[in-house]
Scaffold this motif. Structure first.
Motif, PDB file in Angstrom:
ATOM      1  N   ASP A  40       9.609 -17.574   3.579  1.00 56.38           N
ATOM      2  CA  ASP A  40       8.868 -18.215   4.659  1.00 56.38           C
ATOM      3  C   ASP A  40       8.879 -19.718   4.433  1.00 56.38           C
ATOM      4  OD1 ASP A  40       6.570 -19.143   6.306  1.00 56.38           O
ATOM      5  OD2 ASP A  40       6.182 -17.015   6.541  1.00 56.38           O
ATOM      6  N   THR A  41       8.868 -20.483   5.524  1.00 57.70           N
ATOM      7  CA  THR A  41       8.768 -21.934   5.385  1.00 57.70           C
ATOM      8  C   THR A  41       7.421 -22.351   4.814  1.00 57.70           C
ATOM      9  OG1 THR A  41       8.037 -22.096   7.686  1.00 57.70           O
ATOM     10  CG2 THR A  41      10.387 -22.415   7.253  1.00 57.70           C
ATOM     11  N   ALA A  42       6.438 -21.459   4.892  1.00 61.28           N
ATOM     12  CA  ALA A  42       5.102 -21.757   4.379  1.00 61.28           C
ATOM     13  C   ALA A  42       4.709 -20.779   3.276  1.00 61.28           C
ATOM     14  CB  ALA A  42       4.079 -21.695   5.509  1.00 61.28           C
ATOM     15  N   ALA A  43       5.697 -20.300   2.512  1.00 65.00           N
ATOM     16  CA  ALA A  43       5.412 -19.294   1.494  1.00 65.00           C
ATOM     17  C   ALA A  43       4.496 -19.841   0.413  1.00 65.00           C
ATOM     18  CB  ALA A  43       6.713 -18.799   0.864  1.00 65.00           C
ATOM     19  N   ALA A  44       3.599 -18.982  -0.057  1.00 68.98           N
ATOM     20  CA  ALA A  44       2.738 -19.339  -1.180  1.00 68.98           C
ATOM     21  C   ALA A  44       3.526 -19.184  -2.476  1.00 68.98           C
ATOM     22  CB  ALA A  44       1.505 -18.437  -1.185  1.00 68.98           C
ATOM     23  N   ASP A  45       2.853 -19.385  -3.614  1.00 69.83           N
ATOM     24  CA  ASP A  45       3.521 -19.311  -4.910  1.00 69.83           C
ATOM     25  C   ASP A  45       4.159 -17.957  -5.150  1.00 69.83           C
ATOM     26  OD1 ASP A  45       2.753 -21.891  -5.408  1.00 69.83           O
ATOM     27  OD2 ASP A  45       0.981 -21.338  -6.579  1.00 69.83           O
ATOM     28  N   SER A  46       3.603 -16.900  -4.541  1.00 72.27           N
ATOM     29  CA  SER A  46       4.101 -15.544  -4.753  1.00 72.27           C
ATOM     30  C   SER A  46       5.362 -15.237  -3.951  1.00 72.27           C
ATOM     31  CB  SER A  46       3.014 -14.527  -4.390  1.00 72.27           C
ATOM     32  OG  SER A  46       2.633 -14.700  -3.032  1.00 72.27           O
ATOM     33  N   GLY A  47       5.752 -16.152  -3.040  1.00 68.66           N
ATOM     34  CA  GLY A  47       6.928 -15.925  -2.225  1.00 68.66           C
ATOM     35  C   GLY A  47       7.964 -17.010  -2.422  1.00 68.66           C
ATOM     36  N   LYS A  48       9.081 -16.897  -1.712  1.00 69.19           N
ATOM     37  CA  LYS A  48      10.131 -17.897  -1.759  1.00 69.19           C
ATOM     38  C   LYS A  48      10.024 -18.773  -0.524  1.00 69.19           C
ATOM     39  CE  LYS A  48      13.466 -15.148  -4.424  1.00 69.19           C
ATOM     40  NZ  LYS A  48      13.447 -16.027  -5.609  1.00 69.19           N
ATOM     41  N   ARG A  49       9.928 -20.078  -0.754  1.00 66.38           N
ATOM     42  CA  ARG A  49       9.834 -21.017   0.361  1.00 66.38           C
ATOM     43  C   ARG A  49      11.236 -21.340   0.850  1.00 66.38           C
ATOM     44  NH1 ARG A  49       5.657 -24.416   1.790  1.00 66.38           N
ATOM     45  NH2 ARG A  49       4.582 -23.884  -0.156  1.00 66.38           N
ATOM     46  N   GLY A  50      11.464 -21.170   2.118  1.00 66.37           N
ATOM     47  CA  GLY A  50      12.777 -21.469   2.649  1.00 66.37           C
ATOM     48  C   GLY A  50      12.876 -21.167   4.119  1.00 66.37           C
ATOM     49  N   ASP A  51      13.970 -21.598   4.711  1.00 65.20           N
ATOM     50  CA  ASP A  51      14.226 -21.464   6.142  1.00 65.20           C
ATOM     51  C   ASP A  51      15.402 -20.512   6.329  1.00 65.20           C
ATOM     52  OD1 ASP A  51      15.217 -22.041   8.851  1.00 65.20           O
ATOM     53  OD2 ASP A  51      13.873 -23.773   8.791  1.00 65.20           O
ATOM     54  N   VAL A  52      15.280 -19.581   7.280  1.00 64.71           N
ATOM     55  CA  VAL A  52      16.360 -18.617   7.491  1.00 64.71           C
ATOM     56  C   VAL A  52      17.636 -19.271   7.997  1.00 64.71           C
ATOM     57  CG1 VAL A  52      14.930 -16.570   7.828  1.00 64.71           C
ATOM     58  CG2 VAL A  52      15.454 -18.052   9.784  1.00 64.71           C
ATOM     59  N   ARG A  53      17.585 -20.523   8.398  1.00 61.13           N
ATOM     60  CA  ARG A  53      18.797 -21.220   8.821  1.00 61.13           C
ATOM     61  C   ARG A  53      19.558 -21.846   7.656  1.00 61.13           C
ATOM     62  NH1 ARG A  53      15.434 -24.589  13.195  1.00 61.13           N
ATOM     63  NH2 ARG A  53      14.083 -24.563  11.340  1.00 61.13           N
ATOM     64  N   ASP A  54      19.015 -21.721   6.453  1.00 58.23           N
ATOM     65  CA  ASP A  54      19.615 -22.299   5.244  1.00 58.23           C
ATOM     66  C   ASP A  54      20.349 -21.208   4.471  1.00 58.23           C
ATOM     67  OD1 ASP A  54      20.178 -23.310   2.717  1.00 58.23           O
ATOM     68  OD2 ASP A  54      18.247 -24.303   2.478  1.00 58.23           O
ATOM     69  N   ALA A  96       0.821  -1.211   0.000  1.00 59.30           N
ATOM     70  CA  ALA A  96       0.000   0.000   0.000  1.00 59.30           C
ATOM     71  C   ALA A  96       0.856   1.262   0.000  1.00 59.30           C
ATOM     72  CB  ALA A  96      -0.938   0.000   1.203  1.00 59.30           C
ATOM     73  N   ALA A  97       2.075   1.164   0.570  1.00 60.31           N
ATOM     74  CA  ALA A  97       2.974   2.320   0.633  1.00 60.31           C
ATOM     75  C   ALA A  97       3.838   2.448  -0.618  1.00 60.31           C
ATOM     76  CB  ALA A  97       3.860   2.219   1.866  1.00 60.31           C
ATOM     77  N   GLY A  98       3.654   1.567  -1.599  1.00 57.89           N
ATOM     78  CA  GLY A  98       4.383   1.659  -2.859  1.00 57.89           C
ATOM     79  C   GLY A  98       5.691   0.904  -2.891  1.00 57.89           C
ATOM     80  N   HIS A  99       5.955   0.074  -1.880  1.00 60.48           N
ATOM     81  CA  HIS A  99       7.176  -0.733  -1.864  1.00 60.48           C
ATOM     82  C   HIS A  99       6.905  -2.095  -2.495  1.00 60.48           C
ATOM     83  CE1 HIS A  99       9.169   2.275   0.548  1.00 60.48           C
ATOM     84  NE2 HIS A  99       8.168   2.248   1.432  1.00 60.48           N
ATOM     85  N   GLU A 100       7.975  -2.867  -2.689  1.00 62.49           N
ATOM     86  CA  GLU A 100       7.865  -4.191  -3.298  1.00 62.49           C
ATOM     87  C   GLU A 100       8.286  -5.246  -2.284  1.00 62.49           C
ATOM     88  OE1 GLU A 100       9.711  -6.791  -7.031  1.00 62.49           O
ATOM     89  OE2 GLU A 100      10.313  -4.693  -6.736  1.00 62.49           O
ATOM     90  N   PRO A 101       7.342  -5.831  -1.561  1.00 60.05           N
ATOM     91  CA  PRO A 101       7.708  -6.856  -0.590  1.00 60.05           C
ATOM     92  C   PRO A 101       7.977  -8.195  -1.264  1.00 60.05           C
ATOM     93  CG  PRO A 101       5.341  -6.523  -0.564  1.00 60.05           C
ATOM     94  CD  PRO A 101       5.900  -5.527  -1.540  1.00 60.05           C
ATOM     95  N   ALA A 102       8.948  -8.928  -0.732  1.00 57.62           N
ATOM     96  CA  ALA A 102       9.252 -10.276  -1.184  1.00 57.62           C
ATOM     97  C   ALA A 102       9.165 -11.191   0.028  1.00 57.62           C
ATOM     98  CB  ALA A 102      10.643 -10.338  -1.801  1.00 57.62           C
ATOM     99  N   VAL A 103       8.314 -12.174  -0.007  1.00 56.65           N
ATOM    100  CA  VAL A 103       8.073 -13.061   1.129  1.00 56.65           C
ATOM    101  C   VAL A 103       9.070 -14.216   1.126  1.00 56.65           C
ATOM    102  CG1 VAL A 103       6.432 -14.672   2.177  1.00 56.65           C
ATOM    103  CG2 VAL A 103       5.635 -12.476   1.263  1.00 56.65           C
TER     104      VAL A 103
END
Length: 347
Positions: A31-45, A22-29
């Motif tokens: 997450d271990t449970a990311a949907a198709d629009s995000g990247k699935r992964g673990d921050v320990r990797d 809503a603020a005009g930025h581009e978020p990138a997800v």
């Protein structure tokens, strides 16, 4: 600004994604449970994190295992998820040249809040003992004279005093972030969240917050069970306000005062008791009325409410959702399904 939101599918993270867009930025997800629009992964990797950081300008680090947990039995899980995960993320940010970070901090780093004794002024009581708790003596006393204490608001410069494993890992995350900022010339803000609640909050699990416990009980037709005598003071802040706080902090990183790391208390500014919250929520839901049990959880603190004045003064943020409005909304909100295990994206 392209912002990587770790834990972006979680409770707070998903709201941050919405507000960033809503603020005009581009978020990138990420997450271990990311949907198709995000990247699935673990921050320990490390490899997964390195891939997720490509083309990123800033990171909003929400990924964490949250809540008081189950005594000391899950200490390694907390440290692995929270501290190792943060260390891996910061390593990869340094390698990728990403120099902006907003961290999901927590007011639990303070332990017991700020107290004043009528004789000795500001004092720091020690942990509450089992004999006192078993006897219903819930209020901490002056460690010098035993007098009754008055709880006060805590400022960001108060000494840290984590009282459980989760709190210890949240403080370690801050120390890691400050060390990263010094070593790389980066800018980091820790938003020390108070008791966050709102739509999409996880349902009743051992890792959920008290608002979730009460809301889940009401949904089952049961009375919320209020521990101790219900007079514990907290600051319940709506997730919409917390999401907005993250965007404010991200946009202010380049002008950060006080060096490369800064902490901000992030609360509503309306201290309430747990009993007040239970009654307000039950009334908005339509009952049943809460019951005060006298039970307790060892490791819980009695009062912790902090001042968010620094955040308002330096960055212009303040909460907008009032206690009454927030509880009325939360009484009707949808809660997230129960996860099979505590998630690294629960923040």
């Amino acid at each position: 600004m392209r912002v990587l939101v770790t834990g972006g599918s979680g409770f707070i993270g998903s709201h941050i994604v919405t507000v960033l867009e809503a603020a005009g930025h581009e978020p990138a997800v990420f997450d271990t449970a990311a949907a198709d629009s995000g990247k699935r992964g673990d921050v320990r990797d490390p490899e997964a994190v390195a891939e997720a950081l490509r083309g990123v300008d800033a990171v909003c680090h929400q990924s964490a295992m949250v809540g008081l947990g189950k005594g000391f039995a899950d200490a390694s899980a907390y440290v692995g998820n929270n501290d190792l995960g943060t260390a891996v993320l910061l390593e990869q940010m340094a390698t990728a040249g990403v120099h902006r970070l907003v961290l999901a901090g927590s007011m639990v780093v303070y332990g017991e809040g700020r107290y004043s004794c009528p004789v000795h002024g500001v004092v720091r009581p020690g942990p509450r003992g089992v004999p006192d708790l078993d006897s219903g003596r819930f209020e901490p006393a002056c460690p010098l004279c035993g007098a009754a204490l008055d709880p006060e608001l805590v400022g960001e410069d108060a000494p840290a005093d984590p009282r459980n494993v989760y709190a210890t890992t949240k403080l370690a995350q801050e120390h890691l972030s400050a060390a990263w900022a010094r070593a790389t010339g980066g800018r980091a803000v820790s938003l020390r969240y108070h008791n966050v609640y709102g739509d999409g909050m996880p349902r009743d699990t051992p890792y959920a917050g008290v608002a979730s416990f009460f809301r889940s009980a009401l949904e089952r037709g049961e009375a919320p069970r209020v521990y101790e005598d219900g007079a514990q003071r907290r600051d319940f802040v709506h997730v919409d306000d917390v999401a907005a706080a993250n965007v404010v902090a991200l946009e202010a990183l380049d002008d950060l005062s006080g060096g490369g790391f800064r902490a901000y208390n992030t609360g509503s500014g309306e201290p309430r008791t747990v009993g007040e919250m239970a009654h307000e929520l039950a009334a908005a839901f339509g009952g049943p009325d809460p019951v005060v049990t006298g039970e307790y959880r060892l490791g819980d603190v009695r009062h912790i409410t902090a001042s968010s004045e620094r955040f308002r003064r330096e960055l212009g943020w303040s909460a907008r959702v009032t206690f009454a409005e927030g509880m009325a909304r939360f009484a009707k909100d949808e809660l997230a399904p129960v996860a099979a295990a505590p998630s690294t994206t629960a923040s």
